[in-house]
Design an enzyme around this catalytic site. Sequence first.
Site, PDB file in Angstrom:
ATOM      1  N   GLU A  70       0.818  -1.203   0.000  1.00 64.02           N
ATOM      2  CA  GLU A  70       0.000   0.000   0.000  1.00 64.02           C
ATOM      3  C   GLU A  70       0.857   1.260   0.000  1.00 64.02           C
ATOM      4  OE1 GLU A  70      -2.249  -3.383   1.806  1.00 64.02           O
ATOM      5  OE2 GLU A  70      -0.258  -2.518   2.091  1.00 64.02           O
ATOM      6  N   MET A  86      15.300  -5.642   0.692  1.00 59.09           N
ATOM      7  CA  MET A  86      14.063  -4.866   0.647  1.00 59.09           C
ATOM      8  C   MET A  86      14.201  -3.754  -0.384  1.00 59.09           C
ATOM      9  SD  MET A  86      11.883  -6.127   2.802  1.00 59.09           S
ATOM     10  CE  MET A  86      10.723  -4.778   3.014  1.00 59.09           C
ATOM     11  N   GLU A 122       3.677  -4.013 -10.961  1.00 55.99           N
ATOM     12  CA  GLU A 122       5.075  -3.583 -10.926  1.00 55.99           C
ATOM     13  C   GLU A 122       5.908  -4.357 -11.934  1.00 55.99           C
ATOM     14  OE1 GLU A 122       8.497  -2.526  -7.602  1.00 55.99           O
ATOM     15  OE2 GLU A 122       7.046  -4.108  -7.153  1.00 55.99           O
TER      16      GLU A 122
END
Length: 425
Positions: free
Chosen positions: A61, A308, A337
Amino acid sequence: MMPRFFYSLLFYLVQPLVWLRLLWRARKQPEYLRHLGERYGFHSQAAPGRLLWLHAVSVGETRAAEPLIKALLDEYSDHSLLLTHMTPTGRATGAELIAKYGPRLMQAYLPYDLPDACGRFLDHFKPRLGLLMETELWPNLIAAARQRNLPLSLVNARLSARSQRGYQRLSPLMRPALDTLRAVAAQTPTDAERLLAIGARRVSVCGNLKFDVTPSAEKLQLGAEWRRELGSRPVWLAASTREGEEVLILDAFARINRPDLLLLLVPRHPQRFSEVLALVQGRKFAFCRRSEGSLPSHITRVLIGDSMGEMPAYFALADVALIGGTLLPYGGQNLIEAAACGCPVLVGPHTFNFAQATEDAIACGAARRIADADDAASEVGKLLENREALHSMRAAAASFSQAHRGATARTLALIREITAPRTAD
């Protein structure tokens, strides 16, 4: 009021279990025990005088919100923007955005949905406007906003058929909350219909903000550099995999008769990195880890993407990507993505979280659906033998991504209506 009273009472009674859950998660992510006061509405950071508030629960989100964050900072140049989360990984992703957009962007944890905690949070920050991303519907938070005349809206809203059934069972609790929302910006017409069915009003279809996210040029360049280092060696990416899926993928990969194929395995949750590493070690695959900084050698069979924020680099490196959460009934992860990075996509049977985007991607040739992990391995093999088909999927992915842009502008137009001064009739 009575359904919300009993809901609140239950939430207070289960707080010991909430603490046990935090302690359990902190075994692998100590960050869960930081900023604990914020989870109960106690905030030490100063609140600016003019503030907007956007809630993005976790990593997905928060990344999806970036185009809207930029647009809000540009549109309301005399305001700061508070970004709230519920998970440490979401907060870490938000910190990256603060580094990018500057001190006008702030962050904190959203408190648990307890009446006093929500009241303290809103009384401390006093936002002019509240925006909740996707499906973050908390009855006490919404009631506290109503009591303070804070306009609250749901943006980039989505609702699966399964979630719709769940909300309908809680209709006495959820309908008053939904009725309070100033506006709902749904991703698709199907989402809009489901939201209306559970009691939402003032629903508009604005599209999916994730299509407006531009992959980091720096990360794409990093992926291109890895690609040059690996030369012509093919790469199968398993992106954002969930518990139980890695076993299926590794076993299917072992059955592929192609020793030059590299499997790039990227678990969805960082707390599972060590668990996935053990699975790879148990199968005696030669492996390396992204966190160690080295690239695969010619004998490496599995690269573990234990980092990450580098998914665009992984997509840029891969020849084809299997989207995690689709082999088992998790509902799937975001394939948008991958498409924005021009990466061909495979999805399993379970895509209910992103049903419309998935079907659209399949229809235009950017994605293909497979039945299970063995079918995925077979499809990877076929595509690697047919470079023309891979090239066609890459072009379709780029076109698919470009064609669905514009949700940010439509959502911002809706927000302008909410914040515009009201005049008497």
